[in-house]
Structures are given as structure tokens and as C-alpha cells.
Design a protein around this motif. Structure first.
Motif, PDB file in Angstrom:
ATOM      1  N   PHE A 189       0.944  -1.127  -0.026  1.00 39.41           N
ATOM      2  CA  PHE A 189       0.018   0.143   0.151  1.00 39.41           C
ATOM      3  C   PHE A 189       0.869   1.334  -0.129  1.00 39.41           C
ATOM      4  N   ALA A 190       1.937   1.267   0.707  1.00 40.42           N
ATOM      5  CA  ALA A 190       2.951   2.291   0.750  1.00 40.42           C
ATOM      6  C   ALA A 190       3.381   2.658  -0.620  1.00 40.42           C
ATOM      7  N   ARG A 191       3.658   1.589  -1.435  1.00 39.88           N
ATOM      8  CA  ARG A 191       4.117   1.765  -3.111  1.00 39.88           C
ATOM      9  C   ARG A 191       2.852   2.394  -3.788  1.00 39.88           C
ATOM     10  N   TRP A 192       1.715   1.915  -3.501  1.00 41.20           N
ATOM     11  CA  TRP A 192       0.660   2.582  -4.271  1.00 41.20           C
ATOM     12  C   TRP A 192       0.429   4.003  -3.900  1.00 41.20           C
ATOM     13  N   LEU A 193       0.402   4.257  -2.584  1.00 39.96           N
ATOM     14  CA  LEU A 193       0.172   5.735  -2.273  1.00 39.96           C
ATOM     15  C   LEU A 193       1.114   6.656  -2.659  1.00 39.96           C
ATOM     16  N   SER A 194       2.632   6.221  -2.747  1.00 41.04           N
ATOM     17  CA  SER A 194       3.578   7.118  -3.031  1.00 41.04           C
ATOM     18  C   SER A 194       3.486   7.236  -4.502  1.00 41.04           C
ATOM     19  N   ALA A 195       3.047   6.295  -5.354  1.00 44.62           N
ATOM     20  CA  ALA A 195       3.004   6.275  -6.877  1.00 44.62           C
ATOM     21  C   ALA A 195       1.766   7.212  -7.179  1.00 44.62           C
ATOM     22  N   ILE A 196       0.655   7.121  -6.566  1.00 40.24           N
ATOM     23  CA  ILE A 196      -0.455   8.114  -6.760  1.00 40.24           C
ATOM     24  C   ILE A 196      -0.172   9.632  -6.441  1.00 40.24           C
ATOM     25  N   LEU A 197       0.576   9.618  -5.298  1.00 40.47           N
ATOM     26  CA  LEU A 197       0.896  11.233  -4.930  1.00 40.47           C
ATOM     27  C   LEU A 197       2.037  11.710  -5.957  1.00 40.47           C
ATOM     28  N   ARG A 198       3.054  10.892  -6.255  1.00 39.68           N
ATOM     29  CA  ARG A 198       3.833  11.442  -7.428  1.00 39.68           C
ATOM     30  C   ARG A 198       2.891  11.689  -8.805  1.00 39.68           C
ATOM     31  N   ALA A 199       2.063  10.851  -8.829  1.00 35.03           N
ATOM     32  CA  ALA A 199       1.293  11.008 -10.103  1.00 35.03           C
ATOM     33  C   ALA A 199       0.482  12.387 -10.208  1.00 35.03           C
ATOM     34  N   GLN A 200       0.243  12.764  -9.020  1.00 31.12           N
ATOM     35  CA  GLN A 200      -0.439  14.070  -8.787  1.00 31.12           C
ATOM     36  C   GLN A 200       0.312  15.401  -8.954  1.00 31.12           C
ATOM     37  N   GLY A 201       1.616  14.836  -8.824  1.00 28.87           N
ATOM     38  CA  GLY A 201       2.598  16.198  -8.784  1.00 28.87           C
ATOM     39  C   GLY A 201       3.247  16.320  -7.398  1.00 28.87           C
ATOM     40  N   GLU A 202       2.985  15.380  -6.428  1.00 34.43           N
ATOM     41  CA  GLU A 202       3.531  15.909  -5.224  1.00 34.43           C
ATOM     42  C   GLU A 202       5.064  15.371  -5.177  1.00 34.43           C
ATOM     43  N   GLU A 203       5.779  15.817  -4.180  1.00 37.49           N
ATOM     44  CA  GLU A 203       7.307  15.277  -3.765  1.00 37.49           C
ATOM     45  C   GLU A 203       7.159  14.401  -2.858  1.00 37.49           C
TER      46      GLU A 203
END
Length: 230
Positions: A148-162
Motif C-alpha cells: 500500500f505504501a508503494r501504491w500511495l507514493s505512486a499516486i501522490l507522485r502522479a498528482q505532482g507531489e514530492e
């Protein structure tokens, strides 16, 4: 909605004489949201910006082949994806300050949080499968937390977050989605948005817990999610 959007376009464009005529809406059993814009010979009062003409007029016919087109076919895929992302994030940037203004920070957090959690629950499976990640695993173990940490970090990066992923912890410096927004209560706005990820976590594995820490100081946002079996 019509008064706040279609009826407000004239104001947004600096054309106070521009109004919208609504000739039908799906919610009333008609084929769609039909209507047209019209320029009057005088500035319109607020209650004149939308006129309903059900059963009196029809939406004018449109020759779509003659309408202006944005030549997106020549755009690189990355540019197209950035455009889609900006369009989606703008909904968030519009809703957070507007609902805080209209409902107050507490009620806005409750209402937006409820919707956000449902969206997270609904779309986790689709997005996880696109990333070849598991969903609805019901294990509540360390590997599930890492997934889930992998999923969350990927989604946040896709949103444009650091974002930085550290095993079962996801750390985000700043919250770019709301930069330059005037929010009555930024922390409550964040807590409403955060329900997206809590809903997604429940869809991924109901036996995980997600502890969120967030603070807003002079240097901006400092945010972390810690995912663990419970």
C-alpha cells in the motif's frame, strides 16, 4: 450549479451581458444538459444570468466539424497526461475553499471527507491493478503494508507531489495541490482530502492501519503516512 457555473461565465470573462439559456437537463428526464449562451444588450443582474426555457425552446443544432479544435493529437503523451492531471486537481482546488466558505470548515471537512473516502474505496482496485499491485488482500501483514505504501507514493507522485517512500512510511514535503490557495482552515482541508487515502487503504486491506501526521508551519507542510498491520 447553473447559476454558479454557466451563469457565472460572463462574469469570469468580463462580459457582464453574457447569459445562459437552459433548454433541458438530464435530471428532469431530458436528453442532457442542453442550452446556449446569448449576449444581451445590457449588463445582467445576478438572477438574470440563467433563464430556463423548458418546452419553449430547443438547443440550437451544432455542426461539430466546424467547431474550433485543440490539436492534442500532436502533443507528447506526457503533456496530455499533465493536462488531464491539472484538470482533475482543479476540482480539488475549487471545492476546498468554496465549501469551507459556504459550509464552514467543520461541515466542509465532514462532507468532503465522506465523499473522498468513498472515492478512495471505489477506485483503489482499478488503479492498483494498473500498477500490478494487489487489492483487497485482507492479510494485515508487513508485505501488505509495503504494497500500500508503494501504491500511495505512486499516486501522490502522479498528482505532482514530492514524495519519498521508506518501506511502510510515505513522507511528503509540501502539498502542491493547494499552493497559493486561501483556505479558511488548511488543516481541516487536508484532513478531508486525506480521507481519499484512508478509503483506499481500507479497500486494499481492511486489516491495516494508516497513521497520518501533518503540520503546517512557516516552512510549509510536513506530512507522513505510516502503514502498519493492526
Amino acid at each position: 450549479m447553473l447559476y454558479g457555473w454557466h451563469g457565472h461565465n460572463g462574469v469570469s470573462l468580463g462580459r457582464p451581458n453574457l447569459g445562459f439559456v437552459c433548454t433541458g437537463m438530464t435530471v428532469d428526464g431530458l436528453p442532457g444538459l442542453d442550452g446556449y449562451y446569448i449576449e444581451y444588450d445590457r449588463p445582467l443582474k445576478e438572477d438574470e444570468r440563467v433563464r430556463f426555457a423548458y418546452g419553449e425552446e430547443e438547443m440550437p443544432r451544432v455542426d461539430w466539424a466546424k467547431q474550433p479544435k485543440l490539436e492534442t493529437a500532436s502533443w507528447p503523451e506526457e503533456r496530455q497526461l499533465r493536462t488531464f492531471r491539472a484538470y482533475a486537481v482543479e476540482y480539488l482546488r475549487t471545492m476546498l475553499p468554496t465549501l469551507q466558505e459556504q459550509l464552514g470548515a467543520d461541515d466542509a471537512q465532514q462532507e468532503l471527507g465522506r465523499v473522498a473516502r468513498l472515492v478512495g474505496l471505489q477506485f483503489h482496485e482499478e488503479t492498483a491493478r494498473d500498477m500490478d499491485l494487489p487489492t483487497d488482500v485482507e492479510r494485515g501483514d508487513e508485505q501488505s503494508a509495503r504494497d500500500f505504501a508503494r501504491w500511495l507514493s505512486a499516486i501522490l507522485r502522479a498528482q505532482g507531489e514530492e514524495v519519498e517512500a521508506r518501506g511502510t512510511e510515505v513522507v511528503m514535503q509540501g502539498w502542491r495541490a493547494v499552493r497559493e490557495l486561501a483556505l479558511a482552515d488548511p488543516v481541516k482541508a487536508f484532513d478531508a482530502w486525506n480521507e481519499l487515502w484512508l478509503g483506499a487503504a481500507a479497500a486494499h486491506d481492511r486489516f491495516l492501519s494508516v497513521q497520518t501526521t501533518r503540520s503546517l508551519g512557516d516552512r510549509g507542510w510536513s506530512i507522513a503516512w505510516r502503514i502498519a498491520p493492526r
